[in-house]
Design a protein around this motif. Structure first.
Motif, PDB file in Angstrom:
ATOM      1  N   PHE A 148       0.831  -1.202   0.000  1.00 43.29           N
ATOM      2  CA  PHE A 148       0.000   0.000   0.000  1.00 43.29           C
ATOM      3  C   PHE A 148       0.869   1.258   0.000  1.00 43.29           C
ATOM      4  N   TYR A 185      -3.488  -3.300  -5.971  1.00 40.79           N
ATOM      5  CA  TYR A 185      -4.541  -3.205  -4.947  1.00 40.79           C
ATOM      6  C   TYR A 185      -5.343  -4.500  -4.834  1.00 40.79           C
ATOM      7  N   VAL A 189      -2.954  -5.946  -1.994  1.00 44.50           N
ATOM      8  CA  VAL A 189      -3.329  -5.154  -0.821  1.00 44.50           C
ATOM      9  C   VAL A 189      -4.622  -5.659  -0.203  1.00 44.50           C
ATOM     10  N   ALA A 222      -7.025   2.008   2.401  1.00 40.28           N
ATOM     11  CA  ALA A 222      -6.690   1.535   1.055  1.00 40.28           C
ATOM     12  C   ALA A 222      -7.905   1.639   0.134  1.00 40.28           C
TER      13      ALA A 222
END
Length: 650
Positions: A148, A185, A189, A222
């Motif tokens: 992140f 992502y 993440v 996030a």
């Protein structure tokens, strides 16, 4: 890739001691300088690798050059008088240029990718070893945490470090391919953070250990950041180039809603965490590791070995926590007199390991706009007083000088503990005499009638004389009656994540259209923070107890319509100087709007003529360059290397 190798070099003292006097659940592992792949085939190896993840935080947070990269060039900070290229380059004001060789975001690149590889080794071997899901969740959290930070800073980064996506690599790899932002992502993440939320305990395994609340904070953050990235309100380019579409088919609004829901769930189910009663309590050194701090890079004065830094002197490097030096100006230049003709002078404010003072480096400075605008309310709101040192008090007896008093401004006597220099909260009605023709403060400070302390007004703040950052000042219990060890790096933990940010994340998501719960509108959430800011128990710069509750007045002043600009202003008041600002301005794409100009006086003592400085913030600056060392280490063609680098930095 030179920087991506499971042989993680963690330094001479690789293990962090997560210490707290009230708890004996500490990380107590044997340090290792190198991790071989086979090390993770045992439970001892898994535990040692997880411990190293806490240690790796110290090579990023409190590391002053990376700290500078998160603040210099924003509306919060510019370069100070003693700044070199590390700091001037980041300011984007014409005194330097951010390049792949000069960008100090390289600190993050090296430490994070190395730690990601260690985390992947733990995750890959955990089931075979038979450790608990909760223990593995700590590795998952840190892998997601590092990815992140990287994706916010550099754009897309490699998920394959040489042996396949999210697989540990045990051989030095000399090639690399960057994944896109959505891939990082949605693969690197979100899944790890979701798993961490499910598997981490509410109460940490050790003091300062990863928890469910911490994972929720970063998952919400996030989601919020990715939602902004999908929306892209100012058409900022991304890299590697890709459509701003989500692989899972969700739009920005879906992610804003997820951010809100997860943040409010964490607020409603805090476990052992919560807000401290006053802002002062959050940051005062005697209350470090309080229940508002969800994650920190730890240090200790109890053991040089576990501190991973000398307790007496530091050069500023490795695992040193020396970020607090950067916005500390050279207050030791202040002079007072032993007689009324000013023929004999002493340093009346000596270098001390005290939170108000500390080691001066003068590399970074607050802008005048911070003092006058961000912290415009210095009466009701306690956060200015809980952020800056604005009063410098006499401490010469601690340095062995046996004088009952000194002569100071207006040839008035000042005794130990009394103010020698004050940065005024506002411009005074009377004109300040900055001539120094009679009373020589030696730093170009001024005189007001009837005051024994020298003064500087907000408009007179310069790159060489400015309020210090009390928030990050040193705190030690071993000073005795002397000055202590002011040349050592700070032995305080460096705070990385706070429970309070959950309120800001949820409020920001609400402003962006998330459906809200009863009692948790954007204004409701921000007012929780503002109400706390109105509560005083100590006047920090007055050095006296102050029991005052201005919470009702603070919340009454909150506008009915909360905007992103208002949230950003509140975030700056709450987290000034903690390393949040560049990420906040990049996420919301408000960097140009809020930081393209600033005011400050020059680099000479006595210069109080503030000028407006212009910055050139271009779209490509919203990503930092891939470090030149990484580019040079790869066996790629010149064309491939050029394409690996973020545009604008070749």
């Amino acid at each position: 890739m030179k920087y991506i190798n499971i042989k993680t070099l963690l330094g001479a003292a690789a293990i962090v001691a997560l210490t707290a006097t009230s708890c004996n659940k500490l990380l107590d592992e044997q340090p290792r300088s190198i991790y071989e792949p086979g090390f993770f085939k045992t439970e001892k190896g898994i535990r040692g690798g997880i411990t190293s993840m806490y240690a790796h935080l110290r090579y990023i947070y409190g590391q002053a050059y990376y700290y500078n990269a998160t603040l210099t060039g924003t509306d919060e900070v510019t370069y100070g008088q003693s700044a070199d290229g590390n700091f001037k380059d980041m300011d984007l004001s014409g005194v330097g240029e951010i390049t792949p060789s000069s960008s100090r975001a390289d600190v993050l690149w090296g430490a994070a990718l190395s730690n990601i590889n260690t985390a992947s080794g733990i995750i890959e071997n955990a089931s075979e070893v038979g450790v608990s899901d909760a223990l593995v969740a700590e590795a998952r959290f840190f892998r997601a945490f590092d990815y992140f930070q990287l994706v916010q800073t550099f754009g897309g980064v490699p998920l394959d470090l040489g042996s396949g996506e999210l697989m540990p690599n045990d051989k030095p790899a000399r090639t690399s391919v960057r994944n896109t932002v959505p891939e990082v992502y949605t693969k690197g993440v979100f899944p790890d953070l979701i798993k961490a939320v499910n598997d981490l305990p509410m109460v940490g395994r050790v003091t300062g250990g990863a928890t469910k609340t911490l994972a929720r904070l970063y998952l919400a953050k996030a989601y919020l950041t990715y939602a902004w990235w999908l929306e892209n309100p100012n058409n900022i380019p991304t890299y590697p180039e890709t459509d701003r579409t989500d692989p899972d088919g969700h739009n920005a609004q879906w992610y804003f809603q997820q951010a809100y829901d997860i943040a409010t769930e964490a607020i409603d189910n805090p476990g052992p965490f919560g807000l401290q009663p006053t802002y002062y309590d959050v940051n005062v050194g005697s209350n470090d590791r309080n229940n508002e701090i969800l994650l920190y890079a730890d240090h200790t004065e109890a053991s040089e070995f576990y501190n991973a830094s000398s307790l007496t002197y530091a050069n500023g490097g490795g695992a040193d926590n020396f970020a607090g030096w950067m916005m500390t100006w050279n207050y030791t230049d202040i002079r007072s007199a032993l007689d009324t003709d000013w023929s004999a002078l002493i340093s009346s404010v000596q270098r001390e390991a005290d939170q108000h003072l500390g080691r001066p480096w003068t590399r970074m400075a607050p802008t005048i706009g911070v003092i006058k605008n961000t912290f415009a309310d210095k009466t009701l709101d306690s956060r200015y007083d809980g952020t800056f040192t604005t009063v410098y008090r006499a401490n010469w007896p601690k340095g062995g000088i046996n004088e009952e008093f000194v002569y100071n401004a207006n040839n008035m006597q000042v005794r130990p503990g009394e103010p020698i220099l004050t940065f005024l909260d506002e411009e005074p009605a009377a004109a300040i005499d900055y001539s120094n023709s009679k009373y020589k403060s030696n730093i170009g400070a001024g005189v007001l009638p009837g005051r024994a302390d020298f003064v500087v007004s907000p408009d007179g703040i310069s790159r060489i004389v400015y309020p210090g950052l009390w928030k990050l000042g040193p705190y030690r219990t071993d000073n005795g009656t002397g000055l202590g060890q002011p040349n050592a790096a700070s032995t305080r933990p460096f705070s990385i994540a706070k429970f309070s940010e959950l309120y800001f994340i949820a409020a920001e998501a609400a402003v962006k259209g998330a459906a809200v719960k009863g009692g948790k509108s954007a204004r409701d959430l921000i007012n929780v923070i503002r109400a706390r800011a109105g509560k005083w128990r100590w006047d920090n710069n007055g050095n006296v107890a102050k029991i005052e509750d201005n919470s009702a007045a603070m919340t009454a002043l909150t506008p009915a319509n909360i905007t992103i600009d208002y949230i950003l202003a509140e975030r700056s008041r709450e987290y000034y100087g903690e390393g949040y600002r560049w990420f906040d301005l990049v996420r919301t794409q408000k960097w140009n709007d809020l930081a393209s100009t600033y005011k400050i006086a020059g680099t000479a003592k006595g210069d109080h003529n503030a000028v407006t400085v212009n910055r050139t913030i271009l779209p490509h600056h919203y990503l930092r360059p891939i470090p030149q060392g990484q580019i040079e280490s790869m066996l790629l063609t010149p064309d491939e290397k050029e394409k690996y680098q973020n545009p604008g930095y070749n």
